[in-house]
Design a protein around this motif. Sequence first.
Motif, PDB file in Angstrom:
ATOM      1  N   ILE A   1       3.438   2.309  -0.969  1.00  0.00           N
ATOM      2  CA  ILE A   1       2.329   2.834  -0.167  1.00  0.00           C
ATOM      3  C   ILE A   1       2.751   4.109   0.550  1.00  0.00           C
ATOM      4  CG2 ILE A   1       0.872   2.374   1.849  1.00  0.00           C
ATOM      5  CD1 ILE A   1       0.777  -0.560   0.928  1.00  0.00           C
ATOM      6  N   SER A   2       3.972   4.137   1.088  1.00  0.00           N
ATOM      7  CA  SER A   2       4.431   5.337   1.786  1.00  0.00           C
ATOM      8  C   SER A   2       4.590   6.512   0.827  1.00  0.00           C
ATOM      9  CB  SER A   2       5.735   5.068   2.531  1.00  0.00           C
ATOM     10  OG  SER A   2       6.805   4.908   1.631  1.00  0.00           O
ATOM     11  N   GLN A   3       5.041   6.258  -0.398  1.00  0.00           N
ATOM     12  CA  GLN A   3       5.148   7.333  -1.387  1.00  0.00           C
ATOM     13  C   GLN A   3       3.772   7.816  -1.828  1.00  0.00           C
ATOM     14  OE1 GLN A   3       7.555   5.806  -4.548  1.00  0.00           O
ATOM     15  NE2 GLN A   3       9.463   6.059  -3.402  1.00  0.00           N
ATOM     16  N   TYR A   4       2.807   6.926  -1.882  1.00  0.00           N
ATOM     17  CA  TYR A   4       1.455   7.299  -2.277  1.00  0.00           C
ATOM     18  C   TYR A   4       0.802   8.177  -1.204  1.00  0.00           C
ATOM     19  CZ  TYR A   4      -3.380   6.861  -3.823  1.00  0.00           C
ATOM     20  OH  TYR A   4      -4.658   7.131  -4.227  1.00  0.00           O
ATOM     21  N   ILE A   5       1.003   7.827   0.070  1.00  0.00           N
ATOM     22  CA  ILE A   5       0.415   8.600   1.160  1.00  0.00           C
ATOM     23  C   ILE A   5       1.073   9.965   1.264  1.00  0.00           C
ATOM     24  CG2 ILE A   5       0.134   8.717   3.664  1.00  0.00           C
ATOM     25  CD1 ILE A   5      -0.127   5.659   3.622  1.00  0.00           C
ATOM     26  N   ASN A   6       2.409   9.972   1.334  1.00  0.00           N
ATOM     27  CA  ASN A   6       3.160  11.211   1.463  1.00  0.00           C
ATOM     28  C   ASN A   6       4.582  10.922   0.995  1.00  0.00           C
ATOM     29  OD1 ASN A   6       4.357  13.594   2.174  1.00  0.00           O
ATOM     30  ND2 ASN A   6       3.831  13.493   4.348  1.00  0.00           N
ATOM     31  N   PRO A   7       5.079  11.611  -0.019  1.00  0.00           N
ATOM     32  CA  PRO A   7       6.426  11.323  -0.531  1.00  0.00           C
ATOM     33  C   PRO A   7       7.531  11.505   0.508  1.00  0.00           C
ATOM     34  CG  PRO A   7       5.225  12.665  -2.092  1.00  0.00           C
ATOM     35  CD  PRO A   7       4.382  12.575  -0.849  1.00  0.00           C
ATOM     36  N   GLU A   8       7.290  12.287   1.549  1.00  0.00           N
ATOM     37  CA  GLU A   8       8.309  12.499   2.576  1.00  0.00           C
ATOM     38  C   GLU A   8       8.199  11.504   3.722  1.00  0.00           C
ATOM     39  OE1 GLU A   8       7.960  16.550   3.734  1.00  0.00           O
ATOM     40  OE2 GLU A   8       8.395  17.299   1.730  1.00  0.00           O
ATOM     41  N   LEU A   9       7.214  10.620   3.685  1.00  0.00           N
ATOM     42  CA  LEU A   9       7.008   9.627   4.736  1.00  0.00           C
ATOM     43  C   LEU A   9       8.037   8.510   4.609  1.00  0.00           C
ATOM     44  CD1 LEU A   9       5.166   8.643   7.065  1.00  0.00           C
ATOM     45  CD2 LEU A   9       3.815   7.473   5.348  1.00  0.00           C
ATOM     46  N   ASP A  10       8.638   8.136   5.736  1.00  0.00           N
ATOM     47  CA  ASP A  10       9.654   7.086   5.733  1.00  0.00           C
ATOM     48  C   ASP A  10       8.989   5.723   5.561  1.00  0.00           C
ATOM     49  OD1 ASP A  10      12.043   5.824   5.940  1.00  0.00           O
ATOM     50  OD2 ASP A  10      12.297   6.144   8.085  1.00  0.00           O
ATOM     51  N   PRO A  11       9.445   4.915   4.615  1.00  0.00           N
ATOM     52  CA  PRO A  11       8.833   3.596   4.396  1.00  0.00           C
ATOM     53  C   PRO A  11       8.949   2.664   5.598  1.00  0.00           C
ATOM     54  CG  PRO A  11      10.286   4.157   2.571  1.00  0.00           C
ATOM     55  CD  PRO A  11      10.448   5.214   3.597  1.00  0.00           C
ATOM     56  N   ILE A  12       9.895   2.921   6.487  1.00  0.00           N
ATOM     57  CA  ILE A  12      10.055   2.068   7.670  1.00  0.00           C
ATOM     58  C   ILE A  12       8.797   2.121   8.540  1.00  0.00           C
ATOM     59  CG2 ILE A  12      11.381   1.757   9.792  1.00  0.00           C
ATOM     60  CD1 ILE A  12      13.832   2.675   8.225  1.00  0.00           C
ATOM     61  N   ILE A  13       8.132   3.256   8.577  1.00  0.00           N
ATOM     62  CA  ILE A  13       6.900   3.392   9.368  1.00  0.00           C
ATOM     63  C   ILE A  13       5.816   2.484   8.798  1.00  0.00           C
ATOM     64  CG2 ILE A  13       5.072   5.007  10.038  1.00  0.00           C
ATOM     65  CD1 ILE A  13       7.261   7.206   9.960  1.00  0.00           C
ATOM     66  N   ILE A  14       5.667   2.462   7.487  1.00  0.00           N
ATOM     67  CA  ILE A  14       4.668   1.606   6.846  1.00  0.00           C
ATOM     68  C   ILE A  14       5.039   0.141   7.026  1.00  0.00           C
ATOM     69  CG2 ILE A  14       3.537   1.035   4.667  1.00  0.00           C
ATOM     70  CD1 ILE A  14       2.758   3.759   5.763  1.00  0.00           C
TER      71      ILE A  14
ATOM     72  N   VAL B   1       6.284  -2.963  -2.013  1.00  0.00           N
ATOM     73  CA  VAL B   1       4.884  -2.617  -1.759  1.00  0.00           C
ATOM     74  C   VAL B   1       4.775  -1.543  -0.671  1.00  0.00           C
ATOM     75  CG1 VAL B   1       2.664  -3.493  -0.962  1.00  0.00           C
ATOM     76  CG2 VAL B   1       4.032  -4.842  -2.531  1.00  0.00           C
ATOM     77  N   CYS B   2       5.439  -1.747   0.452  1.00  0.00           N
ATOM     78  CA  CYS B   2       5.339  -0.783   1.558  1.00  0.00           C
ATOM     79  C   CYS B   2       5.961   0.556   1.185  1.00  0.00           C
ATOM     80  CB  CYS B   2       6.005  -1.345   2.813  1.00  0.00           C
ATOM     81  SG  CYS B   2       5.119  -2.729   3.532  1.00  0.00           S
ATOM     82  N   GLY B   3       7.058   0.526   0.434  1.00  0.00           N
ATOM     83  CA  GLY B   3       7.660   1.769  -0.043  1.00  0.00           C
ATOM     84  C   GLY B   3       6.731   2.516  -0.987  1.00  0.00           C
TER      85      GLY B   3
ATOM     86  N   ARG C   1      -0.717   7.607  -8.580  1.00  0.00           N
ATOM     87  CA  ARG C   1      -0.969   6.177  -8.771  1.00  0.00           C
ATOM     88  C   ARG C   1      -0.168   5.401  -7.752  1.00  0.00           C
ATOM     89  NH1 ARG C   1      -0.255   3.708 -14.380  1.00  0.00           N
ATOM     90  NH2 ARG C   1      -1.287   2.046 -13.263  1.00  0.00           N
ATOM     91  N   LEU C   2      -0.722   4.299  -7.316  1.00  0.00           N
ATOM     92  CA  LEU C   2      -0.036   3.416  -6.392  1.00  0.00           C
ATOM     93  C   LEU C   2       0.831   2.469  -7.204  1.00  0.00           C
ATOM     94  CD1 LEU C   2       0.367   2.480  -3.497  1.00  0.00           C
ATOM     95  CD2 LEU C   2      -1.643   1.046  -3.742  1.00  0.00           C
ATOM     96  N   VAL C   3       2.150   2.593  -7.035  1.00  0.00           N
ATOM     97  CA  VAL C   3       3.111   1.749  -7.745  1.00  0.00           C
ATOM     98  C   VAL C   3       4.126   1.213  -6.746  1.00  0.00           C
ATOM     99  CG1 VAL C   3       2.900   2.949  -9.956  1.00  0.00           C
ATOM    100  CG2 VAL C   3       4.576   3.717  -8.297  1.00  0.00           C
ATOM    101  N   LYS C   4       4.874   0.198  -7.150  1.00  0.00           N
ATOM    102  CA  LYS C   4       5.945  -0.332  -6.309  1.00  0.00           C
ATOM    103  C   LYS C   4       7.075   0.680  -6.241  1.00  0.00           C
ATOM    104  CE  LYS C   4       5.244  -5.077  -7.744  1.00  0.00           C
ATOM    105  NZ  LYS C   4       5.898  -6.223  -8.397  1.00  0.00           N
ATOM    106  N   SER C   5       7.753   0.688  -5.122  1.00  0.00           N
ATOM    107  CA  SER C   5       8.872   1.593  -4.926  1.00  0.00           C
ATOM    108  C   SER C   5      10.161   0.978  -5.449  1.00  0.00           C
ATOM    109  CB  SER C   5       9.027   1.903  -3.438  1.00  0.00           C
ATOM    110  OG  SER C   5      10.180   2.680  -3.208  1.00  0.00           O
ATOM    111  N   GLU C   6      11.111   1.829  -5.820  1.00  0.00           N
ATOM    112  CA  GLU C   6      12.426   1.344  -6.202  1.00  0.00           C
ATOM    113  C   GLU C   6      13.261   1.015  -4.970  1.00  0.00           C
ATOM    114  OE1 GLU C   6      14.135   4.259  -8.745  1.00  0.00           O
ATOM    115  OE2 GLU C   6      12.819   3.767 -10.410  1.00  0.00           O
TER     116      GLU C   6
ATOM    117  N   ASP D   1       5.436  -1.610 -11.687  1.00  0.00           N
ATOM    118  CA  ASP D   1       6.729  -1.084 -11.266  1.00  0.00           C
ATOM    119  C   ASP D   1       6.753   0.427 -11.424  1.00  0.00           C
ATOM    120  OD1 ASP D   1       7.794  -3.532 -10.583  1.00  0.00           O
ATOM    121  OD2 ASP D   1       8.482  -3.922 -12.630  1.00  0.00           O
ATOM    122  N   THR D   2       7.739   1.064 -10.814  1.00  0.00           N
ATOM    123  CA  THR D   2       7.867   2.514 -10.865  1.00  0.00           C
ATOM    124  C   THR D   2       8.121   3.021 -12.285  1.00  0.00           C
ATOM    125  OG1 THR D   2       8.792   2.432  -8.658  1.00  0.00           O
ATOM    126  CG2 THR D   2       9.075   4.478  -9.844  1.00  0.00           C
TER     127      THR D   2
END
Length: 65
Positions: free
Chosen positions: A19-32, A15-17, A3-8, A59-60
Amino acid sequence: MKRLVKSEEKKIAGVCGGISQYINPELDPIIIRAAWLILTLFNPLMLLAYFILALVLPDTKYKTV
């Protein structure tokens, strides 16, 4: 089911955090965040989309795995 949820790990609303967790949990949110900033420079409606996602995404703590 994912599920797409807000990051802590929030900078503004999480929101961007989320999205990055939804795409790939190891993806750095800075890229998004950087991609979102670049897209916002070319299309200001992305700013509106960000605020809508900030209001709509849960929320998470409500995440179900």
